[in-house]
Motif scaffolding. Sequence first.
Motif, PDB file in Angstrom:
ATOM      1  N   VAL A   3      -3.031  -7.420  -2.185  1.00 55.59           N
ATOM      2  CA  VAL A   3      -2.477  -7.644  -3.522  1.00 55.59           C
ATOM      3  C   VAL A   3      -1.709  -6.423  -4.008  1.00 55.59           C
ATOM      4  O   VAL A   3      -0.643  -6.534  -4.628  1.00 55.59           O
ATOM      5  N   GLY A   4      -2.242  -5.242  -3.718  1.00 54.66           N
ATOM      6  CA  GLY A   4      -1.653  -4.021  -4.255  1.00 54.66           C
ATOM      7  C   GLY A   4      -0.296  -3.671  -3.671  1.00 54.66           C
ATOM      8  O   GLY A   4       0.560  -3.130  -4.373  1.00 54.66           O
ATOM      9  N   LEU A   5      -0.064  -3.971  -2.401  1.00 53.30           N
ATOM     10  CA  LEU A   5       1.203  -3.612  -1.758  1.00 53.30           C
ATOM     11  C   LEU A   5       2.393  -4.315  -2.408  1.00 53.30           C
ATOM     12  O   LEU A   5       3.331  -3.642  -2.873  1.00 53.30           O
ATOM     13  N   PRO A   6       2.423  -5.642  -2.480  1.00 53.70           N
ATOM     14  CA  PRO A   6       3.574  -6.282  -3.144  1.00 53.70           C
ATOM     15  C   PRO A   6       3.635  -5.980  -4.644  1.00 53.70           C
ATOM     16  O   PRO A   6       4.727  -5.907  -5.217  1.00 53.70           O
ATOM     17  N   LEU A   7       2.484  -5.798  -5.274  1.00 54.11           N
ATOM     18  CA  LEU A   7       2.475  -5.503  -6.705  1.00 54.11           C
ATOM     19  C   LEU A   7       3.088  -4.134  -6.983  1.00 54.11           C
ATOM     20  O   LEU A   7       3.865  -3.963  -7.935  1.00 54.11           O
ATOM     21  N   THR A   8       2.765  -3.162  -6.151  1.00 55.98           N
ATOM     22  CA  THR A   8       3.325  -1.829  -6.320  1.00 55.98           C
ATOM     23  C   THR A   8       4.832  -1.832  -6.118  1.00 55.98           C
ATOM     24  O   THR A   8       5.589  -1.218  -6.884  1.00 55.98           O
ATOM     25  N   VAL A   9       5.301  -2.518  -5.076  1.00 54.39           N
ATOM     26  CA  VAL A   9       6.739  -2.615  -4.824  1.00 54.39           C
ATOM     27  C   VAL A   9       7.440  -3.331  -5.979  1.00 54.39           C
ATOM     28  O   VAL A   9       8.528  -2.918  -6.419  1.00 54.39           O
ATOM     29  N   ALA A  10       6.836  -4.391  -6.490  1.00 58.42           N
ATOM     30  CA  ALA A  10       7.449  -5.135  -7.595  1.00 58.42           C
ATOM     31  C   ALA A  10       7.582  -4.265  -8.847  1.00 58.42           C
ATOM     32  O   ALA A  10       8.618  -4.293  -9.526  1.00 58.42           O
ATOM     33  N   ALA A  35      10.613  10.735 -24.412  1.00 53.61           N
ATOM     34  CA  ALA A  35      10.991  10.585 -23.006  1.00 53.61           C
ATOM     35  C   ALA A  35      11.777   9.301 -22.770  1.00 53.61           C
ATOM     36  O   ALA A  35      12.507   9.181 -21.780  1.00 53.61           O
ATOM     37  N   GLY A  36      11.594   8.311 -23.637  1.00 56.08           N
ATOM     38  CA  GLY A  36      12.344   7.066 -23.520  1.00 56.08           C
ATOM     39  C   GLY A  36      11.858   6.198 -22.379  1.00 56.08           C
ATOM     40  O   GLY A  36      10.712   6.291 -21.929  1.00 56.08           O
ATOM     41  N   GLU A  37      12.750   5.351 -21.874  1.00 54.87           N
ATOM     42  CA  GLU A  37      12.394   4.413 -20.813  1.00 54.87           C
ATOM     43  C   GLU A  37      12.141   5.089 -19.478  1.00 54.87           C
ATOM     44  O   GLU A  37      11.587   4.463 -18.565  1.00 54.87           O
ATOM     45  N   ALA A  38      12.530   6.357 -19.343  1.00 54.29           N
ATOM     46  CA  ALA A  38      12.345   7.051 -18.068  1.00 54.29           C
ATOM     47  C   ALA A  38      10.878   7.113 -17.667  1.00 54.29           C
ATOM     48  O   ALA A  38      10.548   7.186 -16.475  1.00 54.29           O
ATOM     49  N   LEU A  39       9.980   7.077 -18.655  1.00 55.02           N
ATOM     50  CA  LEU A  39       8.553   7.149 -18.346  1.00 55.02           C
ATOM     51  C   LEU A  39       8.066   5.908 -17.606  1.00 55.02           C
ATOM     52  O   LEU A  39       7.006   5.938 -16.966  1.00 55.02           O
ATOM     53  N   LEU A  40       8.839   4.823 -17.670  1.00 52.75           N
ATOM     54  CA  LEU A  40       8.465   3.609 -16.937  1.00 52.75           C
ATOM     55  C   LEU A  40       8.481   3.821 -15.422  1.00 52.75           C
ATOM     56  O   LEU A  40       7.879   3.043 -14.685  1.00 52.75           O
ATOM     57  N   LEU A  41       9.181   4.862 -14.966  1.00 51.50           N
ATOM     58  CA  LEU A  41       9.213   5.124 -13.523  1.00 51.50           C
ATOM     59  C   LEU A  41       7.843   5.509 -12.978  1.00 51.50           C
ATOM     60  O   LEU A  41       7.619   5.453 -11.767  1.00 51.50           O
ATOM     61  N   LEU A  42       6.933   5.882 -13.867  1.00 51.46           N
ATOM     62  CA  LEU A  42       5.586   6.251 -13.419  1.00 51.46           C
ATOM     63  C   LEU A  42       4.673   5.051 -13.233  1.00 51.46           C
ATOM     64  O   LEU A  42       3.567   5.196 -12.713  1.00 51.46           O
ATOM     65  N   VAL A  43       5.114   3.857 -13.662  1.00 51.44           N
ATOM     66  CA  VAL A  43       4.204   2.729 -13.676  1.00 51.44           C
ATOM     67  C   VAL A  43       3.756   2.336 -12.272  1.00 51.44           C
ATOM     68  O   VAL A  43       2.584   1.996 -12.050  1.00 51.44           O
ATOM     69  N   ALA A  44       4.647   2.381 -11.290  1.00 53.35           N
ATOM     70  CA  ALA A  44       4.271   1.975  -9.920  1.00 53.35           C
ATOM     71  C   ALA A  44       3.227   2.911  -9.323  1.00 53.35           C
ATOM     72  O   ALA A  44       2.208   2.442  -8.791  1.00 53.35           O
ATOM     73  N   PRO A  45       3.419   4.239  -9.357  1.00 53.46           N
ATOM     74  CA  PRO A  45       2.350   5.110  -8.841  1.00 53.46           C
ATOM     75  C   PRO A  45       1.038   4.970  -9.601  1.00 53.46           C
ATOM     76  O   PRO A  45      -0.042   5.029  -8.991  1.00 53.46           O
ATOM     77  N   VAL A  46       1.109   4.784 -10.916  1.00 52.46           N
ATOM     78  CA  VAL A  46      -0.132   4.653 -11.697  1.00 52.46           C
ATOM     79  C   VAL A  46      -0.866   3.363 -11.329  1.00 52.46           C
ATOM     80  O   VAL A  46      -2.093   3.355 -11.168  1.00 52.46           O
ATOM     81  N   VAL A  47      -0.122   2.260 -11.183  1.00 56.70           N
ATOM     82  CA  VAL A  47      -0.750   1.009 -10.767  1.00 56.70           C
ATOM     83  C   VAL A  47      -1.382   1.156  -9.396  1.00 56.70           C
ATOM     84  O   VAL A  47      -2.509   0.681  -9.151  1.00 56.70           O
ATOM     85  N   ALA A  48      -0.688   1.824  -8.470  1.00 52.62           N
ATOM     86  CA  ALA A  48      -1.231   2.037  -7.127  1.00 52.62           C
ATOM     87  C   ALA A  48      -2.523   2.838  -7.191  1.00 52.62           C
ATOM     88  O   ALA A  48      -3.499   2.538  -6.488  1.00 52.62           O
ATOM     89  N   TRP A  49      -2.549   3.864  -8.031  1.00 48.53           N
ATOM     90  CA  TRP A  49      -3.764   4.676  -8.136  1.00 48.53           C
ATOM     91  C   TRP A  49      -4.911   3.890  -8.756  1.00 48.53           C
ATOM     92  O   TRP A  49      -6.057   3.974  -8.287  1.00 48.53           O
ATOM     93  N   VAL A  50      -4.638   3.101  -9.800  1.00 46.06           N
ATOM     94  CA  VAL A  50      -5.696   2.318 -10.449  1.00 46.06           C
ATOM     95  C   VAL A  50      -6.320   1.331  -9.470  1.00 46.06           C
ATOM     96  O   VAL A  50      -7.548   1.193  -9.386  1.00 46.06           O
ATOM     97  N   LEU A  51      -5.481   0.634  -8.697  1.00 47.64           N
ATOM     98  CA  LEU A  51      -5.998  -0.340  -7.737  1.00 47.64           C
ATOM     99  C   LEU A  51      -6.768   0.343  -6.612  1.00 47.64           C
ATOM    100  O   LEU A  51      -7.845  -0.119  -6.218  1.00 47.64           O
ATOM    101  N   GLY A  52      -6.230   1.434  -6.095  1.00 50.59           N
ATOM    102  CA  GLY A  52      -6.921   2.122  -5.012  1.00 50.59           C
ATOM    103  C   GLY A  52      -8.230   2.744  -5.453  1.00 50.59           C
ATOM    104  O   GLY A  52      -9.236   2.717  -4.722  1.00 50.59           O
ATOM    105  N   PHE A  53      -8.243   3.292  -6.662  1.00 52.61           N
ATOM    106  CA  PHE A  53      -9.459   3.930  -7.156  1.00 52.61           C
ATOM    107  C   PHE A  53     -10.532   2.907  -7.507  1.00 52.61           C
ATOM    108  O   PHE A  53     -11.708   3.246  -7.646  1.00 52.61           O
ATOM    109  N   GLY A  54     -10.149   1.629  -7.630  1.00 53.08           N
ATOM    110  CA  GLY A  54     -11.104   0.596  -8.019  1.00 53.08           C
ATOM    111  C   GLY A  54     -12.235   0.388  -7.041  1.00 53.08           C
ATOM    112  O   GLY A  54     -13.274  -0.172  -7.409  1.00 53.08           O
ATOM    113  N   ILE A  55     -12.093   0.811  -5.772  1.00 49.85           N
ATOM    114  CA  ILE A  55     -13.159   0.620  -4.784  1.00 49.85           C
ATOM    115  C   ILE A  55     -13.897   1.926  -4.510  1.00 49.85           C
ATOM    116  O   ILE A  55     -14.636   2.017  -3.523  1.00 49.85           O
TER     117      ILE A  55
END
Length: 541
Positions: A397-404, A342-362
Amino acid sequence: MVAQLVRLKLTLLANTFRRSVWQTIGLVVASVYGLSVLFLAVTAAVAGGTFEPALTGQVLTVVGAVVVLAWWVVPVFAFGIDATLDPLRFVTFAIPHRRLLAGLAVAGVISVPGLVTALGAVGVSFAWWRDPAALLAALVGAACAVALCVVGSRALTTVLAPLLDARRSREVLAVAAIVPMILVGPAIGWMASGVEKTVDGATVSVSVEAAPAEAVAALVGPVAAVAAWTPFGAPWAFGSAVHDGAWGLLAARVAVTLGTLALLWRAWDRALARALVTPRGGGAAGVGKGLGWFGRLPATPTGAVAARCATYWLRDPRYAASVAVVPLLPLLLLVVGTTSGAGEALLLLVAPVVAWVLGFGISNDVGYDNTAFALHVATGTPGRADRWGRVIPVGVVGLPLTVAFALAACAVTGRWDVLPALLGVALGTLGTSLGISSAVSARLVYPVPKPGESPFKTPKGATVATMVAQMVAMLLVLLVLLPTLALAAAGLLLPEAALAWATLPVGVVSGVAVLVGGVRWGARVYDRRRPELLQQVMAFG
């Protein structure tokens, strides 16, 4: 004394069937899973030994070395994962420590991992069933390997107990253990995707798909040659040495194995004798200065809950484990993308995955509170303050981190055209996961490690309950996100930029709506079930 400790361990193991239904189901599931893995490993070893004995011996050496290494390392990082026969429990019984040592060594095998390891070691030895001498040597090596697993594990944890007793040391080790655990899978996939070997001075690439046996031999051979000279792989290589007629090599491997076993036994003996005479302390953490987040946030119920949760996320290793995953996700996705094509295109999933990990943490914050949740009940903390207090630290923390992460992914891949859709999906995932977690955590509470314990410790009977609760939460998040995901997919597949831009407001609005609705619904359930929640949490102790 050995028989008495073995009976005690068997009794403790049998009592897990009588403590609760969840514990019985969890033990049965773990046993079935272990037996399944055991059956596959033994079958593969016997089949490999029949057709490719040399290659099978190399594979058994490498895999066996990993098993021994795991037995030594995992208890150090997951300190306290199995304290049913903690030596300090026998301090007042005046048992001679050498007898206690032998009893603890034999009883260390009485567990699901121990029995699976022992049966697996004996089973894979039959890879040499065509050569009786090699089979006998392999069985002796299996016994030595199991002894190295148990004695090495107990020796290291006993020797390092004074260090691991300090809470800060356990926290650092627990967080540090996340890195190899996450990267080991991608590393294996990267190595298996293609290897190189030298033929007549030229470097030749060997593809696993093109020639599996040759590729495995090129990959495993050098590793097995080194591992066979280490205490981790030496006992697993007894059968190979006899099969090849390398008697001098066999003697060297036996010496390495027995010498290491003797050193470990001696170290364990001394550490246990010292621990029985001078038991370690409580490992209390140092007292910090100032009020921390309690002095920075408003003196309101919501501010107090938010301050405590922010402290959890920074200092509690159970929460820090989730935070430690976030910086590794881009590397993980990059390796997976490289090995899968898949190459570097899979990096596009990192923002949604980070958002889910942080949200699911509580999603199980009430369970992580443990007995501290009694403060919420005693002070009458309103459900709205409790729910928003848990959401605010993650959201800030999650909002700016997800955008970044979304901006960085687009910059690396050069796909700025997908930025609106990516932001819509990522922000929608963050709001949705926070809202669903706020609602679910007021209804579904399951056992988790207690404060101060290893984040890898699985409470007895918690496996199935954890799987059910997490599955429900994940399915709800996915169901709510379907419209946003469908709109984003249409924007990516169809040549309409308007669809991609429409994903951004749809994702943000739906995420905010689910967040507000989940917090309100969770607050009502919390207010109604506050005594039941406390009763559940106290029962976990």
